[in-house]
Write a protein that holds these residues in place. Structure first.
Motif, PDB file in Angstrom:
ATOM      1  N   LYS A 103       0.846  -1.076  -0.123  1.00 52.25           N
ATOM      2  CA  LYS A 103      -0.075   0.031   0.127  1.00 52.25           C
ATOM      3  C   LYS A 103       0.654   1.128   0.008  1.00 52.25           C
ATOM      4  CE  LYS A 103      -3.989  -1.935   2.355  1.00 52.25           C
ATOM      5  NZ  LYS A 103      -5.110  -2.014   3.545  1.00 52.25           N
ATOM      6  N   ASP A 104       1.710   1.388   0.852  1.00 48.00           N
ATOM      7  CA  ASP A 104       2.803   2.515   0.898  1.00 48.00           C
ATOM      8  C   ASP A 104       3.634   2.711  -0.395  1.00 48.00           C
ATOM      9  OD1 ASP A 104       3.913   4.581   2.605  1.00 48.00           O
ATOM     10  OD2 ASP A 104       5.772   3.679   2.214  1.00 48.00           O
ATOM     11  N   GLN A 105       4.086   1.731  -0.952  1.00 43.36           N
ATOM     12  CA  GLN A 105       4.933   1.708  -2.306  1.00 43.36           C
ATOM     13  C   GLN A 105       3.996   2.228  -3.395  1.00 43.36           C
ATOM     14  OE1 GLN A 105       7.283  -1.693  -3.080  1.00 43.36           O
ATOM     15  NE2 GLN A 105       8.889  -0.881  -1.729  1.00 43.36           N
ATOM     16  N   ALA A 106       2.693   1.635  -3.344  1.00 42.19           N
ATOM     17  CA  ALA A 106       1.750   2.321  -4.471  1.00 42.19           C
ATOM     18  C   ALA A 106       1.634   3.803  -4.382  1.00 42.19           C
ATOM     19  CB  ALA A 106       0.647   1.622  -4.422  1.00 42.19           C
ATOM     20  N   GLU A 107       1.310   4.157  -3.006  1.00 48.86           N
ATOM     21  CA  GLU A 107       1.030   5.719  -2.714  1.00 48.86           C
ATOM     22  C   GLU A 107       2.342   6.357  -3.194  1.00 48.86           C
ATOM     23  OE1 GLU A 107      -0.231   8.858   0.741  1.00 48.86           O
ATOM     24  OE2 GLU A 107      -0.217   6.782   1.209  1.00 48.86           O
ATOM     25  N   THR A 112      -2.045   3.163  -8.703  1.00 47.70           N
ATOM     26  CA  THR A 112      -3.036   2.559  -8.110  1.00 47.70           C
ATOM     27  C   THR A 112      -2.540   1.223  -7.637  1.00 47.70           C
ATOM     28  OG1 THR A 112      -3.687   1.688 -10.134  1.00 47.70           O
ATOM     29  CG2 THR A 112      -4.606   3.691  -9.513  1.00 47.70           C
ATOM     30  N   LEU A 113      -3.317   0.766  -6.772  1.00 49.10           N
ATOM     31  CA  LEU A 113      -2.865  -0.786  -6.307  1.00 49.10           C
ATOM     32  C   LEU A 113      -2.919  -1.792  -7.594  1.00 49.10           C
ATOM     33  CD1 LEU A 113      -4.391  -1.609  -2.737  1.00 49.10           C
ATOM     34  CD2 LEU A 113      -2.018  -1.568  -3.497  1.00 49.10           C
ATOM     35  N   ARG A 114      -3.840  -1.487  -8.506  1.00 47.97           N
ATOM     36  CA  ARG A 114      -4.041  -2.280  -9.751  1.00 47.97           C
ATOM     37  C   ARG A 114      -2.688  -2.161 -10.598  1.00 47.97           C
ATOM     38  NH1 ARG A 114      -6.488  -2.702 -14.832  1.00 47.97           N
ATOM     39  NH2 ARG A 114      -7.897  -4.545 -15.013  1.00 47.97           N
ATOM     40  N   GLU A 115      -2.218  -0.993 -10.860  1.00 44.50           N
ATOM     41  CA  GLU A 115      -1.122  -0.719 -11.524  1.00 44.50           C
ATOM     42  C   GLU A 115       0.217  -1.491 -10.872  1.00 44.50           C
ATOM     43  OE1 GLU A 115      -2.064   3.430 -13.758  1.00 44.50           O
ATOM     44  OE2 GLU A 115      -1.244   3.419 -11.242  1.00 44.50           O
ATOM     45  N   LEU A 116       0.292  -1.604  -9.528  1.00 39.84           N
ATOM     46  CA  LEU A 116       1.255  -1.727  -8.761  1.00 39.84           C
ATOM     47  C   LEU A 116       1.382  -3.513  -8.798  1.00 39.84           C
ATOM     48  CD1 LEU A 116       3.773  -1.595  -6.772  1.00 39.84           C
ATOM     49  CD2 LEU A 116       2.128  -1.824  -4.990  1.00 39.84           C
ATOM     50  N   VAL A 117       0.137  -4.102  -8.684  1.00 37.17           N
ATOM     51  CA  VAL A 117      -0.043  -5.517  -9.051  1.00 37.17           C
ATOM     52  C   VAL A 117       0.314  -5.871 -10.206  1.00 37.17           C
ATOM     53  CG1 VAL A 117      -1.648  -7.307  -8.878  1.00 37.17           C
ATOM     54  CG2 VAL A 117      -1.433  -5.643  -7.044  1.00 37.17           C
ATOM     55  N   ALA A 118      -0.007  -5.190 -11.276  1.00 34.64           N
ATOM     56  CA  ALA A 118       0.235  -5.484 -12.717  1.00 34.64           C
ATOM     57  C   ALA A 118       2.033  -5.511 -13.015  1.00 34.64           C
ATOM     58  CB  ALA A 118      -0.132  -4.467 -13.693  1.00 34.64           C
ATOM     59  N   LEU A 119       2.765  -4.326 -12.379  1.00 32.42           N
ATOM     60  CA  LEU A 119       3.825  -4.233 -12.588  1.00 32.42           C
ATOM     61  C   LEU A 119       4.670  -5.640 -11.798  1.00 32.42           C
ATOM     62  CD1 LEU A 119       4.806  -0.638 -12.370  1.00 32.42           C
ATOM     63  CD2 LEU A 119       4.742  -1.976 -14.243  1.00 32.42           C
ATOM     64  N   ILE A 188      -7.774  -8.140  -7.526  1.00 25.06           N
ATOM     65  CA  ILE A 188      -7.177  -7.625  -8.742  1.00 25.06           C
ATOM     66  C   ILE A 188      -6.398  -8.914  -9.420  1.00 25.06           C
ATOM     67  CG2 ILE A 188      -5.199  -6.397  -9.594  1.00 25.06           C
ATOM     68  CD1 ILE A 188      -5.859  -4.325  -7.197  1.00 25.06           C
ATOM     69  N   ALA A 189      -5.647  -9.595  -8.430  1.00 22.68           N
ATOM     70  CA  ALA A 189      -4.920 -10.449  -8.825  1.00 22.68           C
ATOM     71  C   ALA A 189      -5.739 -11.758  -9.595  1.00 22.68           C
ATOM     72  CB  ALA A 189      -4.001 -11.239  -7.857  1.00 22.68           C
ATOM     73  N   GLN A 190      -6.969 -11.930  -9.110  1.00 20.54           N
ATOM     74  CA  GLN A 190      -7.850 -12.696  -9.661  1.00 20.54           C
ATOM     75  C   GLN A 190      -8.513 -12.319 -10.784  1.00 20.54           C
ATOM     76  OE1 GLN A 190      -8.945 -15.810  -8.538  1.00 20.54           O
ATOM     77  NE2 GLN A 190      -8.502 -15.992  -6.442  1.00 20.54           N
ATOM     78  N   GLU A 201      -2.648  -5.236 -20.500  1.00 23.91           N
ATOM     79  CA  GLU A 201      -2.961  -3.735 -20.784  1.00 23.91           C
ATOM     80  C   GLU A 201      -2.844  -2.897 -19.676  1.00 23.91           C
ATOM     81  OE1 GLU A 201      -7.162  -0.901 -21.993  1.00 23.91           O
ATOM     82  OE2 GLU A 201      -7.378  -2.983 -21.322  1.00 23.91           O
ATOM     83  N   ALA A 202      -2.955  -3.655 -18.182  1.00 26.38           N
ATOM     84  CA  ALA A 202      -2.825  -2.796 -17.174  1.00 26.38           C
ATOM     85  C   ALA A 202      -1.300  -2.672 -16.956  1.00 26.38           C
ATOM     86  CB  ALA A 202      -3.338  -3.529 -15.904  1.00 26.38           C
ATOM     87  N   PHE A 203      -0.600  -3.866 -17.433  1.00 23.00           N
ATOM     88  CA  PHE A 203       1.095  -3.734 -17.160  1.00 23.00           C
ATOM     89  C   PHE A 203       1.753  -2.624 -18.241  1.00 23.00           C
ATOM     90  CE2 PHE A 203       5.177  -4.766 -18.449  1.00 23.00           C
ATOM     91  CZ  PHE A 203       5.729  -5.399 -17.267  1.00 23.00           C
TER      92      PHE A 203
END
Length: 250
Positions: A103-107, A112-119, A188-190, A201-203
């Motif tokens: 959460k902190d690194q995304a901020e 967004t958390l979605r973008e972070l999870v994609a990366l 998001i991962a699901q 696309e998100a990545f």
């Protein structure tokens, strides 16, 4: 994901290529960077001051992704810093648990958390992970960008083993495993597990956002906005003096 850019403070980022200098070059997340820079050195030598290290590093990352089936746009014009001054504000910090880290690194990164999870689904070779002190990686095909992380994450039984989690020959870092258990990131991962096209696309969007996050024009604009809005161009191959073909989008 290492927070070497802080969108909250407008410091760090790819511009300047301070990753070449201490302290960034000495951070655990950048282990093995010296070998990457050595591979790029002949290209930098050929083009000299016409090509900054900052542009070369970003372009090389884009070309690697394109070779792995993920074309992404490029906007040049970065310049190089003379040293690593200012990087101390970006130094890794301890977290009470990997969920707080996500959460902190995304901020901090302005994601967004979605973008972070994609990366976090970017492919990593076992050799690179072993150089960082891990036993291996989660992917069976590090030369391809796909949603494999999310299949591996939910379809394997993971056992803690020192600083990592193991499932047979596969390994995950704690923050990667926590994607599965933090409700926001698990959803998001699901989604990415079920829809590889949405993950890709998100990545691509998150990568492009991070590579150009510090290309400021005024308080909110970007010097790359117009360039990045253009339709992707067909790739072309450039051959350098040392005979190495370098394919990519320009």
């Amino acid at each position: 994901i290492n927070a070497e850019y802080m969108g909250t403070d407008y410091i760090g980022g790819c511009n300047g290529a301070r990753i070449r200098f201490p302290p960034q070059s000495q951070w655990p997340a950048n282990t093995g960077l010296d070998r990457v820079l050595a591979l790029l050195a002949p290209v930098k030598q050929q083009f000299g001051d016409r090509l900054s290290w900052a542009d070369l590093i970003v372009f090389a990352g884009n070309v690697a992704l394109e070779d792995a089936g993920m074309p992404v746009p490029f906007c040049g014009g970065r310049v190089d810093a003379l040293d690593g001054s200012g990087s101390e504000y970006l130094a890794p910090k301890p977290y009470p648990d990997p969920g707080a880290q996500l959460k902190d690194q995304a901020e901090l990164l302005g994601l967004t958390l979605r973008e972070l999870v994609a990366l976090m689904g970017r492919p990593r070779s076992a050799a690179h992970q072993r150089a960082r002190g891990l036993s291996g990686t989660w992917t069976t095909d590090p030369a391809r960008v796909s949603n494999e992380l999310f299949h591996t994450l939910f379809e394997q039984d993971w056992v803690e083993d020192g600083a990592e989690y193991r499932a047979g020959n596969l390994s995950l870092e704690p923050a990667e495993l926590w994607i599965r258990y933090l409700p926001e990131t698990a959803a998001i991962a699901q989604e990415f597990l079920a829809h590889n096209d949405r993950f890709r696309e998100a990545f691509a969007g998150a990568w492009t956002k991070m590579m150009h996050a510090d290309r400021y024009q005024g308080p909110y604009g970007s010097v790359c906005s117009e360039r990045l809005a253009r339709p992707p161009q067909p790739p072309r191959t450039v051959t350098f003096n040392h005979g190495c073909p370098f394919a990519g989008r320009h």
